[in-house]
Design an enzyme around this catalytic site. Structure first.
Site, PDB file in Angstrom:
ATOM      1  N   VAL A  96       0.768  -1.166   0.041  1.00  0.00           N
ATOM      2  CA  VAL A  96      -0.273  -0.026   0.026  1.00  0.00           C
ATOM      3  C   VAL A  96       0.700   1.147   0.235  1.00  0.00           C
ATOM      4  O   VAL A  96       0.786   2.079  -0.801  1.00  0.00           O
ATOM      5  CB  VAL A  96      -0.989   0.059   1.309  1.00  0.00           C
ATOM      6  CG1 VAL A  96      -1.732   1.358   1.244  1.00  0.00           C
ATOM      7  CG2 VAL A  96      -1.843  -1.151   0.998  1.00  0.00           C
ATOM      8  N   ARG A 134      11.397  -0.391   7.578  1.00  0.00           N
ATOM      9  CA  ARG A 134      12.234  -1.323   8.408  1.00  0.00           C
ATOM     10  C   ARG A 134      13.448  -1.959   7.599  1.00  0.00           C
ATOM     11  O   ARG A 134      14.579  -2.362   8.491  1.00  0.00           O
ATOM     12  CB  ARG A 134      11.496  -2.728   8.830  1.00  0.00           C
ATOM     13  CG  ARG A 134      10.470  -2.154   9.873  1.00  0.00           C
ATOM     14  CD  ARG A 134       9.882  -3.598  10.525  1.00  0.00           C
ATOM     15  NE  ARG A 134       9.107  -4.284   9.384  1.00  0.00           N
ATOM     16  CZ  ARG A 134       8.608  -5.468   9.310  1.00  0.00           C
ATOM     17  NH1 ARG A 134       8.371  -6.194  10.462  1.00  0.00           N
ATOM     18  NH2 ARG A 134       7.813  -5.988   8.415  1.00  0.00           N
ATOM     19  N   ARG A 135      13.414  -2.268   6.472  1.00  0.00           N
ATOM     20  CA  ARG A 135      14.497  -2.505   5.700  1.00  0.00           C
ATOM     21  C   ARG A 135      14.991  -1.593   4.301  1.00  0.00           C
ATOM     22  O   ARG A 135      14.213  -1.413   3.438  1.00  0.00           O
ATOM     23  CB  ARG A 135      14.182  -3.887   4.922  1.00  0.00           C
ATOM     24  CG  ARG A 135      13.713  -5.172   5.837  1.00  0.00           C
ATOM     25  CD  ARG A 135      13.486  -6.251   4.891  1.00  0.00           C
ATOM     26  NE  ARG A 135      12.177  -6.262   4.473  1.00  0.00           N
ATOM     27  CZ  ARG A 135      10.819  -6.389   4.731  1.00  0.00           C
ATOM     28  NH1 ARG A 135      10.825  -6.720   5.833  1.00  0.00           N
ATOM     29  NH2 ARG A 135       9.871  -6.396   4.011  1.00  0.00           N
ATOM     30  N   GLU A 140     -10.397   6.076   6.043  1.00  0.00           N
ATOM     31  CA  GLU A 140     -11.268   5.389   4.992  1.00  0.00           C
ATOM     32  C   GLU A 140     -10.515   4.049   4.622  1.00  0.00           C
ATOM     33  O   GLU A 140     -11.467   3.099   4.267  1.00  0.00           O
ATOM     34  CB  GLU A 140     -11.414   6.482   3.830  1.00  0.00           C
ATOM     35  CG  GLU A 140     -12.330   5.699   2.908  1.00  0.00           C
ATOM     36  CD  GLU A 140     -13.804   5.816   3.233  1.00  0.00           C
ATOM     37  OE1 GLU A 140     -14.367   4.813   3.536  1.00  0.00           O
ATOM     38  OE2 GLU A 140     -14.281   6.826   3.396  1.00  0.00           O
ATOM     39  N   LYS A 186     -13.011  -4.661  11.422  1.00  0.00           N
ATOM     40  CA  LYS A 186     -13.833  -3.755  10.499  1.00  0.00           C
ATOM     41  C   LYS A 186     -15.127  -3.730  10.876  1.00  0.00           C
ATOM     42  O   LYS A 186     -15.629  -2.528  11.031  1.00  0.00           O
ATOM     43  CB  LYS A 186     -13.895  -4.394   9.002  1.00  0.00           C
ATOM     44  CG  LYS A 186     -12.378  -4.291   8.435  1.00  0.00           C
ATOM     45  CD  LYS A 186     -12.441  -5.069   7.094  1.00  0.00           C
ATOM     46  CE  LYS A 186     -10.994  -5.205   6.477  1.00  0.00           C
ATOM     47  NZ  LYS A 186     -11.048  -5.840   5.176  1.00  0.00           N
ATOM     48  N   GLY A 198      -6.012  -4.582  -2.010  1.00  0.00           N
ATOM     49  CA  GLY A 198      -4.926  -4.595  -2.948  1.00  0.00           C
ATOM     50  C   GLY A 198      -4.469  -3.060  -2.637  1.00  0.00           C
ATOM     51  O   GLY A 198      -4.860  -2.241  -2.111  1.00  0.00           O
TER      52      GLY A 198
END
Length: 429
Positions: free
Chosen positions: A16, A47-48, A130, A206, A305
């Protein structure tokens, strides 16, 4: 138009986060016009740091998210890390630094939403989320704003794309649960460990968020009844088809008839093929909202997604940026009703119960008597027998869930009942 850019800290740069960064760069000119000021990506906490992130200036990458937030020039933080920590601490730090927050973190909001809202209000800042529910589907803002003058009585929806994909494949192809899960994993819809999805944890988080918005009361993850879908079988789908139904994993939120309490639950259920949710296929989400004045509304689209979720994140970012320019804030938490959340046993629903029974006279009478003694009315019964064994399928009328659960336990004790093959609620009628 303001020329000094609003500066954004991106916390997390996975599927994302990378899409958020890409769209911010690709559509920078359009977003500037929509907001009324340029928006600049000031830093990306990861983190990486050694991982190649196409399209992102390596100079923006940092492993010190706290230092990024405390740099003194950040206006908006976008949190797409997920999980409870360090996300909670970082969001709290952002508020302390005068930074408004956009988050996609359903688990954190379901667990600690009240505290985060309180912190945002204390500092006069925005908390928008949202993307935490149903991916790209505009749902949180319509419920918080467009329906703010209405009274929502019920919300029922498919809010997890992985489970909907699996159940849709079982329905359309006759596949078993494991076979459908394997396909979902191969296509990238299911994680290597699908527990959060298939056991209903994701949908329950949710559901807690949506219930809080719908009923203006605080609903935590622990308040949501949760039942996974791993026991749903091809035989259940065959039974559903005989009833003119299909099976979906549903989040169902209801206001009691007297208005004095609410319920929140997630579980698989049979729904009639005539219901709008029955036609939701593949990994799509859909949420059916019933409001007093607006009537029935359905929100539909891709629920997960990178790009769809990033769309919701950036929609929030535009709203928060506009608020910053106007020196205002958007709607915060609305929990004035303080309604209690009733236990699952108080929910009134229907049951589809499949029993393995002895094929001999009097079995049906015994079963019917058991239902009658519990005060549960039977709608239909279907019996098939062969070679001393039989299956008995009972569909009940609506009754309190506690009474139905008690009936099932009483049925298990009958010497003519060999076993309870499946139990499923029937919704959407």
């Amino acid at each position: 138009m303001r020329t000094r850019p609003l500066k954004v800290a991106l916390l997390g740069c996975g599927v994302v986060g990378s899409e958020v960064a890409r769209i911010m760069t690709t559509h920078a000119d359009d977003l500037t016009q929509r907001i009324g000021a340029p928006v600049e990506l000031a830093g990306v906490a990861v983190r990486r740091p050694s991982k190649v992130r196409e399209g992102i200036d390596p100079a923006l990458i940092t492993t010190d998210a706290t230092a990024l937030l405390k740099s003194g020039d950040i206006d908006i933080a976008i949190e797409v890390i997920g999980g409870i920590e360090p996300a909670r601490t970082l969001i709290t730090t952002a508020f302390e630094q005068g930074i408004s927050v956009v988050s996609a973190n359903k688990a954190l909001l379901a667990q600690d939403g009240a505290a985060l809202h309180a912190a945002a209000e204390t500092h006069g800042l925005d908390l928008y989320y949202e993307a935490a529910v149903a991916g790209a589907i505009p749902l949180v803002r319509p419920m918080r704003e467009s329906l703010a003058g209405d009274k929502i009585n019920r919300v029922m929806g498919i809010v997890n794309g992985t489970t909907n994909f699996i159940l849709d494949k079982m329905d359309s192809t006759g596949a078993g649960y494991q076979e459908a899960l394997d396909e979902a994993t191969a296509l990238g819809y299911a994680e290597a460990d699908p527990t959060a999805d298939v056991e209903g944890y994701d949908a329950a988080a949710k559901a807690a968020i949506l219930a809080g918005i719908a009923f203006h009361t605080r609903v935590r993850l622990d308040d949501v009844y949760r039942e996974g879908m791993t026991e749903v079988s091809a035989a259940d789908f065959a039974s559903a088809k005989r009833m003119g139904c299909t099976i979906k994993l549903l989040a169902i939120l209801e206001r009691a008839a007297d208005g004095e309490s609410v319920t929140a639950r997630v579980h698989p259920a049979m729904i009639p093929l005539s219901h709008p949710l029955a036609s939701v296929r593949e990994a799509y989400n859909a949420v059916f909202v019933e409001a007093e004045a607006a009537g029935r509304l359905m929100f539909y689209g891709p629920g997960a997604g990178g790009a769809p979720t990033a769309s919701a994140v950036l929609g929030d970012r535009v709203a928060v940026a506009r608020n910053k320019l106007a020196e205002a804030t958007g709607p915060g938490e609305s929990a004035y009703t303080q309604l209690p959340v009733s236990p699952m046993g108080d929910v009134v629903t229907r049951y589809h119960i499949s029993l393995d029974v002895a094929d001999k006279p009097g079995v049906l009478a015994q079963v019917a008597t058991t239902f009658a003694e519990a005060g549960v009315s039977i709608d239909t019964v279907r019996q098939q027998g062969k070679d001393g064994e039989a299956s008995l399928v009972v569909v009940t009328h609506r009754a309190p869930d506690a009474a139905l659960s008690g009936t099932v336990e009483a049925l298990r004790k009958l010497d003519t009942v060999r076993g309870v093959a499946s139990i499923m609620r029937v919704e959407g009628e």
